[in-house]
Design an enzyme around this catalytic site. Structure first.
Site, PDB file in Angstrom:
ATOM      1  N   THR A 186       0.840  -1.184   0.000  1.00  0.00           N
ATOM      2  CA  THR A 186       0.000   0.000   0.000  1.00  0.00           C
ATOM      3  C   THR A 186       0.881   1.242   0.000  1.00  0.00           C
ATOM      4  O   THR A 186       1.998   1.191   0.501  1.00  0.00           O
ATOM      5  CB  THR A 186      -0.850  -0.005   1.302  1.00  0.00           C
ATOM      6  OG1 THR A 186      -1.675  -1.164   1.325  1.00  0.00           O
ATOM      7  CG2 THR A 186      -1.711   1.218   1.428  1.00  0.00           C
TER       8      THR A 186
ATOM      9  N   GLY B 223      -0.576  -3.324   5.592  1.00  0.00           N
ATOM     10  CA  GLY B 223      -1.583  -4.374   5.528  1.00  0.00           C
ATOM     11  C   GLY B 223      -2.262  -4.612   6.862  1.00  0.00           C
ATOM     12  O   GLY B 223      -2.915  -3.740   7.423  1.00  0.00           O
TER      13      GLY B 223
END
Length: 508
Positions: A330, A413
């Site tokens: 991410t 995550g």
């Protein structure tokens, strides 16, 4: 001010701000550039969430997560012998939501057009960029995921090798697609020849995607959810993301005087709170359209008081094993503009290099967010066509008297909910500034193991072991945080960028 995990993305955002753009323009310019320069972490084949607080308006949450293809069913996958959705399969690919989200944000709230905003990303994809140290490390680690789909292998492992630190890498097909989006808007991606290629690639890989799945997608706005923490309000996006877990953990920690506790005590309490929060998360968080979640009941005083009582300072409780995928990769960024508007934005392709399935003509690398669905019959997060999967990516803001005082997020995550609680405790309870709170040693209790960064002492580890924790030294840095503190009394912005990543915070 802007804070991102890539220095050139931060600079792109600052350039937009200096040119008269607002926080939305700057954030989209930055995340688009990261989608080129950090292909292992994010991209236009991924999803996006944001919290937006514009001066004089109520904050909004933006959900840019895409659904499973309409034809996909849990029954069919179970009949095929599956107990989980393989992370490298086309069934793990949900409709990418990022591009629609970017375009919707800019159209409704931005000052600049997409052509100007996407210009840095287009130039980087067309002309090439130098691979930074952390990106090179992650890229090399992900060779197996890149290798299983031939077009992906050709694109991202030139000469069979991952690019080294400092090497120049180009993505000409992605440059053309970004240029089309800049000129034609979201329909350039979700309809026409780009969508046709994406659907064709996914169907060839065994997927059930259709053009209708892409054309009908739309991001949407919702009301944020909040919970108190030490005199502030922590604000998150509602489910299908795990922001509710972050709020539950923060509410539990709100009852402990962290400033008076030892480091071992603080790590222990955070670990125990995370066991509670993550168990709730895994049981109930899903697409709220199919299974509404009673947020107020979960966060009410009676529930929190009962949960706090479960924490024994001298003993670790057994942890429930995690049976799902590891949600890892991410990018998170934060931007605050001259008018006091703030955006907290996160963009992800899930695993490193997502599904590893790549559309070569359009340069789109697909996420594998659908591997977060459950195949357990009757589970709230059971996969179903058109349904949104459980998401780990959660932008956050801290509010005071209805205004944001901190725009922040933690990549990593599964760690994100725990990471937000740890960062807040270091900032609010311990009294560290944002950068020092960012750099504080981290721990993460997940899947039965309490992982500790090696900057935590042996004595602290021994103390935790004596309470029954199964500890282990983390084999790599835990998470990555970006944050901007808004000091309204002094008229200052204090930015922080995690030293565990390549990024930087810059203000003008």
């Amino acid at each position: 001010m802007a804070a991102t995990s890539h220095p050139l993305a931060t600079l792109a955002a600052v350039d937009i701000l200096r040119s008269g753009g607002n926080c939305v323009d700057a954030a989209i310019a930055a995340v688009a550039l990261q989608s080129v320069m950090e292909p292992q972490m994010t991209g236009i084949g991924g999803d996006c969430f944001a919290l937006l607080a514009l001066d004089g308006r109520e904050p909004v949450a933006i959900n840019g997560s895409g659904p499973a293809p309409a034809a996909l069913t849990a029954h069919a996958l179970r009949d095929a012998g599956l107990t989980q959705i393989p992370p490298d399969s086309a069934h793990a690919v949900t409709v990418p939501g990022a591009i629609d989200t970017w375009c919707a944000l800019v159209s409704k709230y931005g000052r600049f057009d997409m052509e100007r905003i996407l210009a840095p990303a287009i130039a980087a994809a067309r002309d090439g960029f130098c691979v930074t140290p952390r990106v090179a490390y992650d890229w090399n680690k992900s060779r197996d995921r890149i290798s299983h789909h031939a077009p992906c292998r050709t694109a991202f492992l030139p000469d069979g090798k991952a690019p080294l630190e400092g090497e120049r890498f180009r993505q000409p097909a992605l440059a053309e697609t970004l240029q089309r989006i800049a000129m034609e808007g979201r329909d350039a991606f979700y309809a026409g020849d780009i969508a046709e290629e994406m659907v064709g690639v996914l169907r060839q890989a065994g997927g059930l995607h259709t053009l209708e799945d892409f054309e009908s997608f739309s991001s949407f706005e919702t009301e944020p959810i909040t919970a108190p923490y030490k005199g502030y309000e922590l604000m998150e996006c509602p489910p299908n993301g795990q922001g509710l877990a972050a709020l539950l953990i923060a509410r539990i920690l709100d009852g402990f005087a962290f400033s008076e506790m030892s480091e071992a005590d603080r790590i222990h309490v955070l670990a125990e709170a995370c066991k509670i929060g993550y168990a709730m998360r895994d049981a109930v968080i899903c697409d709220p359209r199919s299974h509404p979640v009673d947020v107020e009941a979960i966060l009410c005083d009676n529930t929190i008081a009962r949960l706090r009582k479960q924490i024994d300072m001298g003993r670790a409780t057994p942890a429930k094993p995690w049976e799902g995928p590891t949600h890892k990769d991410t990018v998170y960024l934060s931007v605050v503009d001259a008018d006091g508007n703030a955006i907290s934005l996160i963009n992800s392709i899930f695993d490193s290099f997502g599904s590893g399935i790549y559309a070569p003509e359009s340069g789109v690398l697909f996420q594998n967010r659908g591997s977060g669905f459950s195949l357990q019959e009757g589970h709230p997060n059971e996969v179903e066509g058109g349904k949104l999967p459980f998401h780990t990516i959660i932008p956050a803001m801290l509010m005071k008297h209805g205004k944001p005082v901190l725009s922040f997020g933690v990549m990593g995550g599964q760690y994100q909910a725990a990471g937000q609680a740890h960062f807040l405790s270091q900032l609010i309870d311990i009294g560290l500034d944002p950068q020092m709170a960012n750099e504080a040693p981290r721990s993460f209790c997940f899947d039965g193991t309490l992982k500790l960064e090696t900057t935590i002492s042996e004595d602290v580890r021994a103390d935790l072991d004596s309470r029954g924790h199964k500890t282990a030294w983390a084999d790599e840095p835990i998470g990555g945080c970006q944050a901007i503190w808004i000091d309204r009394e002094r008229g200052l912005l204090l930015g922080a960028s995690d030293h565990r990543k390549d990024g930087i915070a810059l203000g003008v």
